[in-house]
Design an enzyme around this catalytic site. Sequence first.
Site, short mmCIF file in Angstrom:
data_model
loop_
_atom_site.label_atom_id
_atom_site.label_comp_id
_atom_site.label_asym_id
_atom_site.label_seq_id
_atom_site.Cartn_x
_atom_site.Cartn_y
_atom_site.Cartn_z
N SER A 217 7.45 5.97 2.87
CA SER A 217 6.71 4.76 2.49
C SER A 217 5.53 5.02 1.57
O SER A 217 5.06 4.11 0.90
CB SER A 217 6.22 4.03 3.75
OG SER A 217 5.35 4.87 4.50
N HIS B 245 -1.48 3.67 5.24
CA HIS B 245 -1.33 3.94 3.80
C HIS B 245 -2.64 3.81 3.03
O HIS B 245 -3.42 2.89 3.29
CB HIS B 245 -0.27 3.00 3.21
CG HIS B 245 1.05 3.10 3.90
ND1 HIS B 245 1.43 2.21 4.88
CD2 HIS B 245 2.06 3.99 3.77
CE1 HIS B 245 2.63 2.54 5.34
NE2 HIS B 245 3.03 3.62 4.68
N ASP C 88 -3.78 -0.19 4.84
CA ASP C 88 -3.26 -0.65 6.13
C ASP C 88 -3.38 0.51 7.13
O ASP C 88 -3.97 1.54 6.81
CB ASP C 88 -1.83 -1.20 5.98
CG ASP C 88 -0.78 -0.12 5.67
OD1 ASP C 88 -1.12 1.08 5.73
OD2 ASP C 88 0.37 -0.47 5.35
#
Length: 367
Positions: A38, A331, A328
Amino acid sequence: MAVSTFYGLSFTLILSILVLATTFPSVTARAFFVFGDSLVDNGNNNYLVTSARADSPPYGIDYPTHRPTGRFSNGYNMPDLISQRMNAEPTLPYLSPQLRGQRLLVGANFASAGIGILNDTGVQFINIIRMPLQLEYFREYQQRVSGLIGASQTKKLVKNALVLMTLGGNDFVNNYYLIPNSARSQQYSLPNYVRFIISEYKKILTKLYNLGARRVLVTGTGPLGCVPAELAQRSRNGECAAELQQAAELFNPQLYQMLNNLNNKIGSHVFIAVDSKKMHSNFITDPRAFGFVSSKIACCGQGPYNGLGLCTQLSNLCPNRDLYAFWDPFHPSERANKIIVEQMMTGSSEYMNPMNLSTILALDAQN
């Protein structure tokens, strides 16, 4: 008659060259390929039935369109910023229907949120593009491009390309430490688990090399115990989670040694070690020196450190994302990514070994 035949042959030859030029477009810009999780996924998971998606607001709030793109960021992520430094278009997700024709020559992003080195990492996300499939898609990509520019030009495009590989964090966060007494933690002590995943990572990188990659940036894990999600679950006083920090401290040196061994075996600097932990640790240790008000609290989230659950429209949301190191619970913010990419471009061998990205681009431009 001889003159007539000569002109006829000349016309046929010129026509053939024109047809070939039309059939096989020239490759001028350097291609860029992205593999991993991600941290570098730019939208592949949007096309999959999985919970590991960033396709809802406020993701993308600072992207030029101000809409979610599938990037786990408020704006640009690391591959976008590297593309900008290469003066290239951003790579499209491999699953995007827009990735066709000339856009294929820019490269492709095969990354998928939730995946790890091991195939059992991220099982809770169900339908994600694990590494064997990412590499199979890379093989398929080359077949598609061969139909566009021919096999020899495709081989050259891949050989001259820049590749980014980001793996490893999820093998701890979403596997070994996912739940107490996880299957892998019962099977392996932490040192033995690290040795195991390093050996599996070596197989992945060897396959990537065999598929033609010749310049590969390989990032280590960041300071896993310092992300807001882990602070929320494991920290009492805001200190980084010791067990996850230990995991990163065991994993990274062994990764860099493995890359060095592969390079020595190949006889060339194919794999470039990117010390992500050191890059992150700079602004985590002293956020104000980098213009951040916090490196512990996520901009978007809820609970302690905004580190619990997902970033959604119902979450707490900071008004100025540039002031937060984390977007977040897991990240970095776009601005933190910019700092990381700047260090990749210009950092010393302490951060980029054996050379930084500016040196790579200048060196490869001469060949």
